[in-house]
Every structure is written in structure tokens, then in C-alpha cells.
Design a protein around this motif. Structure first.
Motif, short mmCIF file in Angstrom:
data_model
loop_
_atom_site.label_atom_id
_atom_site.label_comp_id
_atom_site.label_asym_id
_atom_site.label_seq_id
_atom_site.Cartn_x
_atom_site.Cartn_y
_atom_site.Cartn_z
N GLY A 1 0.83 -1.20 0.00
CA GLY A 1 0.00 0.00 0.00
C GLY A 1 0.86 1.24 0.00
N PRO A 2 1.02 1.90 1.16
CA PRO A 2 1.84 3.12 1.21
C PRO A 2 3.30 2.89 0.83
N GLY A 3 3.81 1.67 1.03
CA GLY A 3 5.19 1.39 0.66
C GLY A 3 6.05 0.96 1.83
N TRP A 4 7.27 0.48 1.53
CA TRP A 4 8.14 -0.07 2.56
C TRP A 4 8.61 1.00 3.54
N ARG A 5 8.63 2.28 3.11
CA ARG A 5 9.08 3.33 4.03
C ARG A 5 8.10 3.50 5.19
N ALA A 6 6.81 3.39 4.91
CA ALA A 6 5.82 3.48 5.98
C ALA A 6 6.00 2.34 6.97
N ALA A 7 6.33 1.14 6.47
CA ALA A 7 6.57 0.00 7.35
C ALA A 7 7.79 0.23 8.23
#
Length: 423
Positions: free
Chosen positions: A173-179
Motif C-alpha cells: 500500500g503506502p510502501g516499505w518506508r511506511a513499514a
């Protein structure tokens, strides 16, 4: 002075549960926070490969450094906890995990991945490795040590349980940076809890360890520096056959769990067409099942010969890994679910009996020696994490890695039986 456990230990009379259980609960929570970042690499491999064009081998090298430092720093962290206090060391470790995780969102080159993901987080997680489990159980418990070590060890699995499905959803969804930012925030949120609840020893709050009788004697604090004590414990342990057998079996344990399945199961399943979120959820189920398996292993360790338990664990794990390549498909099906449950029960069930054997053979230095045994675990994991990534780049599949790890587990089963009781 030494700890003397009486034949029928008396619990110190207190109102309500002994504080040791609250300390164990917070230690469990902190281990969950530390495990959160270590659970994400397998989900990040494909997104990083697609965004930056880095090879599987390059990304696996960062994972390997993380795993290696996690192990190599562990024995020194155990001695630092003895010397400077659990609260201080663990709080700094959680801050390092948060910093390393947060810095990954700014990276543009592979060396930055190695620095943040491999080096900073590797040291942080190494400071809260399974030697932390041994330190808590050795200081705060006389009774139920096997059970408590099983519960705390399961904290690492709970990190996967809590975060992997969410991390998978964030990545697609938002991407690995959000994780990455989620993991950083979670690790940082653990710091106040550690400072508020954990104390270095039960004597600091006027208690004896859980299960200690009236004749319990508090061990004298170490007088040697942390580095000197750590290296001294290694020098003494390395002269024994038991140490090398424990280190060898635990190296294979790392090669057949963190380094292979933990790092490469998701991309291997993705190679066969399975969606990323489905593969991450399967790995999370391993964490759920492992909660049961590891706690039960701790209960068994209090009652049965830990050597025999290790033999069974490694033998069963080897059989499951040999069968795994035939189970991958583009969707989740019953045979794969059976593997996940069967393998998950054995994921880190080896830790409680290994801690027990270190305590049996090395006494008050047992936690520090276990740190060195854990270092061998991470060396094995680091080697296979890199080797599996290279095998994938060269052959296009992970089959060789699965078969090799299964065969090594058979060797570990035989080595477990060769560990003699201490005279």
C-alpha cells in the motif's frame, strides 16, 4: 558466592504475583518490539529490488550483517547488562533499533542499507538477543526457569505475529518506508516501559528471585570489565567439548531458521506466484504457532533431558525442510499449511533446552556463554542468508538451500545426543 536452590524452595511471601512475572512480561514486550524490525527483511527484499535494482545477493548481504552482528554482539551485551544494568543497555538497544529503522527511509545507495539495516539495527538487536532472556531468567527466577525462557523466547516469534501481516499490507500500500517508520516508532515506544518496570535484580526492590528459599545467597557482582569477563568466559568454555557441540548445533539452528526461512521464505513463495501479502501471512503464522511450541518446549525442559529434546527438534525440522520445495505453489493449499504448523512448532523450541545446558555446564557464566553460543547461531544464519541469496541469483531457485539446511539438521540431531551430562 553462589546461588543455592533448596530441595523445596519457598516463595517469598508477597501480596499478589511476584514482581518477577511483571519483569518477565515487560521483557517479553521489549523483545516483541526488537523482533519487529528483524521480521521485516523478507518482506522488503522484492520492493527494494524493484525500486533500486539491487540484486538479491546485495540485499541479502545487509541481512547477513544484521544477523552476524546480532550474534557477535550478544555475549558482550550480556556482560554489559551484568556490569551496567539491564535497563540501561536494553533502553539504548531499543533506541538504536528505532534509529536504524527510521534512517532506511532516506537511503539511496546499497551501502546505506548495509549501514542502517545491517550495522545499526544489528548492534541494537544484538544487545537484546536471547542472552537477554538468559539474564532475566537467571536473575529473577529459581523455579520455572525453563517455562520463562520459553515464554521470553517466544517474544521474537510474537514480533512476527504482530507485525508481518501489517508490514506486508503497508509494503503493497503506502510502501516499505511506511513499514520502516512503524517499526521505528514501536521500538521507541518500548523504552519508557523498560525504564519504569524492569530492575536489574530482585534485591533492588527488596525481593529474592521467584522460588528462592530463605537460604538463597545473592551472587557477588562481577568485578571484571565487561569485555574481560566476556572473553574470559569464552576462553574457559572453549576448553570443553560441550561448548563446541552446543555452538555447532546452534549454528545449524540459525542456518535453518532466521537465515533461511526468516529471510527467504517470502521471496521463494513469491517466485512461485504467491502474492507477497499471502506469503508474509504464512510466515506470521509460524510466529503464532511458535508461541505454543516454544512455551511448551520450556515446560518440557523443566521435566525432561534437554539433550533428548534437541535431538527430536532438529530431526523433525530437517524432515520438514527437505519436503518444503515440493510444497510451493501460487496459492496457499493444505500441504503448505501443514508445513507451516509443523515447522512453526519447532521454530525456536531449541532455545530453552540450549539455555538449560549452558546453565548446567557453565553455572554463573551460563548467560554469557549462551551469548557466545548464540553468536554461532547467527554466524550460521548469516552464512546461509548470503548463500541462499547467491543461489537464487545463480540458479533462479532456492531448492539447494532448502535441501542443504535439511541435511544439516540431521547432523545437529546427532550432535545433540553427543552432549554429555556434567560430572
Amino acid at each position: 558466592m553462589s546461588v543455592t536452590a533448596p530441595q523445596a524452595p519457598e516463595r517469598l511471601a508477597t501480596k499478589g504475583p511476584h514482581r518477577a512475572w511483571f519483569v518477565a512480561a515487560v521483557a517479553f514486550t521489549a523483545l516483541v518490539g526488537a523482533a519487529a524490525f528483524r521480521a521485516t527483511p523478507s518482506v522488503f527484499i522484492e520492493p527494494l529490488h524493484e525500486e533500486f535494482g539491487w540484486s538479491h545477493g546485495t540485499i541479502s548481504a545487509a541481512i547477513s550483517l544484521n544477523i552476524l552482528l546480532y550474534g557477535l554482539f550478544s555475549p558482550f551485551a550480556s556482560a554489559l547488562q551484568e556490569r551496567y544494568g539491564i535497563r540501561r543497555v536494553v533502553s539504548i538497544a531499543l533506541a538504536l533499533i528505532a534509529a536504524g529503522s527510521g534512517l532506511t527511509v532516506f537511503m539511496t545507495a546499497s551501502w546505506q542499507l548495509v549501514l542502517a539495516w545491517g550495522f545499526i539495527v544489528g548492534i541494537g538487536t544484538g544487545s537484546m538477543a536471547m542472552a537477554f532472556v538468559a539474564t532475566i531468567t537467571n536473575r529473577w527466577f529459581i523455579e520455572r526457569r525453563g517455562l520463562v525462557s520459553g515464554i521470553l523466547t517466544a517474544g521474537g516469534a510474537a514480533g512476527q505475529l504482530v507485525f508481518l501481516p501489517l508490514v506486508g499490507l503497508l509494503v503493497v500500500g503506502p510502501g516499505w518506508r511506511a513499514a520502516s517508520l512503524l517499526v521505528a516508532a514501536t521500538a521507541l515506544a518500548m523504552v519508557p516501559l523498560v525504564l519504569f518496570v524492569i530492575r536489574d535484580r530482585p534485591e533492588d526492590v527488596g525481593l529474592r528471585p521467584y522460588g528462592a528459599g530463605a537460604d538463597y545467597e545473592t551472587p557477588e557482582p562481577p568485578t571484571a570489565g565487561a569485555v574481560r569477563r566476556t572473553l574470559g568466559a569464552l576462553a574457559a568454555a572453549s576448553r570443553t567439548r560441550a561448548f563446541w557441540l552446543l555452538a555447532g548445533t546452534f549454528a545449524i539452528c540459525g542456518a535453518s531458521t532466521n537465515g533461511l526461512v526468516g529471510a527467504h521464505f517470502v521471496p521463494a513463495a513469491h517466485d512461485h506466484g504467491m502474492p507477497l501479502t499471502a506469503a508474509a501471512s504464512l510466515l506470521a503464522v509460524i510466529g503464532i504457532v511458535d508461541l505454543i511450541g516454544t512455551i511448551f518446549s520450556g515446560w518440557l525442559t523443566d521435566r525432561f533431558n534437554p539433550r533428548h529434546l534437541l535431538f527430536v527438534y532438529y530431526a523433525l525440522r530437517g524432515v520438514s525442510l527437505l519436503a518444503l520445495p515440493a510444497l510451493f505453489a501460487d496459492s496457499v493449499h493444505p500441504p503448505m499449511i501443514f508445513f507451516i504448523i509443523f515447522y512453526g512448532l519447532d521454530w525456536v523450541a531449541t532455545v530453552p533446552p540450549t539455555i538449560a545446558l549452558c546453565r548446567e555446564h557453565f553455572g554463573e557464566d551460563g548467560a554469557v556463554v549462551f551469548g557466545w553460543v548464540l553468536a554461532s547461531h547467527q554466524v550460521g544464519a548469516a552464512l546461509i542468508a548470503s548463500a541462499a541469496g547467491l543461489a537464487r541469483d545463480l540458479t533462479g531457485a532456492y531448492d539447494l538451500a532448502w535441501f542443504t539446511s535439511g541435511a544439516l539438521c540431521a547432523l545437529a540431531a546427532a550432535m545433540s545426543l553427543a552432549i554429555k551430562r556434567k560430572a
